[in-house]
Design an enzyme around this catalytic site. Structure first.
Site, PDB file in Angstrom:
ATOM      1  N   LEU A  68       0.667  -0.830   0.578  1.00  0.00           N
ATOM      2  CA  LEU A  68      -0.301   0.273   0.124  1.00  0.00           C
ATOM      3  C   LEU A  68       1.175   1.223   0.300  1.00  0.00           C
ATOM      4  O   LEU A  68       2.204   1.273   0.543  1.00  0.00           O
ATOM      5  CB  LEU A  68      -0.846   0.098   1.339  1.00  0.00           C
ATOM      6  CG  LEU A  68      -2.027  -0.555   1.212  1.00  0.00           C
ATOM      7  CD1 LEU A  68      -3.028  -0.732   2.568  1.00  0.00           C
ATOM      8  CD2 LEU A  68      -2.947  -0.754  -0.079  1.00  0.00           C
ATOM      9  N   ASP A  69       0.382   2.747  -0.335  1.00  0.00           N
ATOM     10  CA  ASP A  69       0.780   3.286  -0.331  1.00  0.00           C
ATOM     11  C   ASP A  69       1.310   4.021   0.431  1.00  0.00           C
ATOM     12  O   ASP A  69       0.788   3.279   1.875  1.00  0.00           O
ATOM     13  CB  ASP A  69       0.249   4.869  -1.396  1.00  0.00           C
ATOM     14  CG  ASP A  69       0.177   4.883  -2.564  1.00  0.00           C
ATOM     15  OD1 ASP A  69       1.046   4.026  -3.759  1.00  0.00           O
ATOM     16  OD2 ASP A  69      -0.525   5.022  -2.969  1.00  0.00           O
ATOM     17  N   ARG A  70       2.598   4.525   1.428  1.00  0.00           N
ATOM     18  CA  ARG A  70       2.572   4.773   2.572  1.00  0.00           C
ATOM     19  C   ARG A  70       1.468   5.820   3.712  1.00  0.00           C
ATOM     20  O   ARG A  70       1.399   5.023   4.823  1.00  0.00           O
ATOM     21  CB  ARG A  70       3.506   6.074   2.544  1.00  0.00           C
ATOM     22  CG  ARG A  70       4.702   6.431   3.724  1.00  0.00           C
ATOM     23  CD  ARG A  70       5.820   6.857   3.876  1.00  0.00           C
ATOM     24  NE  ARG A  70       5.738   8.794   2.825  1.00  0.00           N
ATOM     25  CZ  ARG A  70       5.222   9.740   4.381  1.00  0.00           C
ATOM     26  NH1 ARG A  70       5.221   9.746   5.152  1.00  0.00           N
ATOM     27  NH2 ARG A  70       5.438  11.141   3.472  1.00  0.00           N
TER      28      ARG A  70
ATOM     29  N   THR B  93      -1.973   5.683   2.595  1.00  0.00           N
ATOM     30  CA  THR B  93      -2.667   4.888   2.637  1.00  0.00           C
ATOM     31  C   THR B  93      -3.510   3.977   3.890  1.00  0.00           C
ATOM     32  O   THR B  93      -1.910   3.551   3.792  1.00  0.00           O
ATOM     33  CB  THR B  93      -3.260   3.919   1.160  1.00  0.00           C
ATOM     34  OG1 THR B  93      -2.469   4.833   0.001  1.00  0.00           O
ATOM     35  CG2 THR B  93      -4.100   3.428   1.097  1.00  0.00           C
TER      36      THR B  93
ATOM     37  N   ARG C  28      -5.228   6.777  -7.617  1.00  0.00           N
ATOM     38  CA  ARG C  28      -4.688   8.623  -8.041  1.00  0.00           C
ATOM     39  C   ARG C  28      -4.972   9.701  -8.751  1.00  0.00           C
ATOM     40  O   ARG C  28      -5.910  10.409  -8.962  1.00  0.00           O
ATOM     41  CB  ARG C  28      -3.923   9.112  -6.785  1.00  0.00           C
ATOM     42  CG  ARG C  28      -4.284   8.048  -5.344  1.00  0.00           C
ATOM     43  CD  ARG C  28      -2.133   7.747  -4.794  1.00  0.00           C
ATOM     44  NE  ARG C  28      -1.573   9.153  -4.588  1.00  0.00           N
ATOM     45  CZ  ARG C  28      -0.713   9.636  -3.305  1.00  0.00           C
ATOM     46  NH1 ARG C  28      -0.004   8.124  -3.930  1.00  0.00           N
ATOM     47  NH2 ARG C  28       0.532  10.765  -3.928  1.00  0.00           N
TER      48      ARG C  28
END
Length: 243
Positions: free
Chosen positions: A70-72, A74, A175
């Protein structure tokens, strides 16, 4: 001689990562990752979730391995395999598109259509030390086909709560796709998202991995859910949005 992990974890680190466990069995372990924590790598000199998995290491040095990222910024569900066979099984299932991921996000105003699918090719670019994705024409060298389903769950003149389902697994896909249709996610400075929402500041990227459905190594299909974080819920309440 007892096994020594390659990273040093404090009692606080160990307590934190254990508190994020939302499902565990003999084969898999799922976490509710907080926003601000990198899954792996990362340029910030702080522990990543991958580092923190050493808290679950066995005496032989074996430990869980992340299956996806997961993105940092998120928050939400992220999955690890507890054994090499389980991790390999889950990795193949992910490649075969047998994972179903459902996200919740906040945007300033609802899309024109209550639901739909975004089909737009993405190209990864390095800008300084940062990686970005941008929408490009099909046929552009290096372009990756990318599809996202979206659905508006709640909307008013203050903002909207949407559900997102990535049909492909590209970096920053949700995004970039939402920015592409003119509805960037609240708090997403990188892709043009507003930094305020409903009259107040947005504390971070308002994207939450709410649910993950996947084939379990023992044969059944498992669904794991992560509750909405307090900061996400607070912005929803401020805008009078509901699930």
């Amino acid at each position: 001689m007892s096994f020594q992990p390659p990273v040093t974890l404090s009692d606080q680190d160990i307590a934190a990562v254990r508190s994020w466990v939302i499902h565990e069995d003999a084969h898999v372990i799922a976490f509710d990752k907080p926003s601000g924590l990198s899954s792996q790598g990362g340029r910030i000199k702080a522990h990543t979730l991958d580092d923190l998995l050493w808290a679950f290491a066995r005496s032989n040095g074996k430990r869980p391995d992340l299956v996806h990222r997961l993105d940092r910024d998120t928050s939400g569900v992220i999955l690890a395999g507890k054994t090499k066979p389980a991790t390999a099984f889950l990795g193949k299932a992910l490649q075969a598109k047998r994972f179903r991921k459902t996200y919740l996000a906040l945007i300033e105003s609802a899309p024109d259509s209550r639901g739909g699918e975004i089909d737009a090719h993405l190209l990864r670019q390095e800008v300084g030390r940062e990686s970005h994705m941008r929408v490009v024409e099909e046929g552009t060298p290096g372009a990756q086909p990318s599809r996202t389903r979206y659905r508006t769950l709640s909307a008013n003149d203050q903002g909207a709560l949407i559900e997102l389902e990535p049909m492909t697994g590209r970096m920053h896909q949700l995004r970039v796709h939402m920015a592409h249709i003119g509805r960037p996610l609240v708090g997403d400075a990188r892709y043009g998202g507003p930094l305020t929402f409903s009259g107040g500041a947005a504390p971070r990227l308002m994207l939450h991995a709410a649910r993950l459905t996947f084939p379990h190594p023992e044969g059944e299909t498992l669904t794991v859910e992560a509750p909405l974080p307090a900061d996400f819920r607070a912005l929803m309440d401020r805008a009078s949005l509901s699930l």
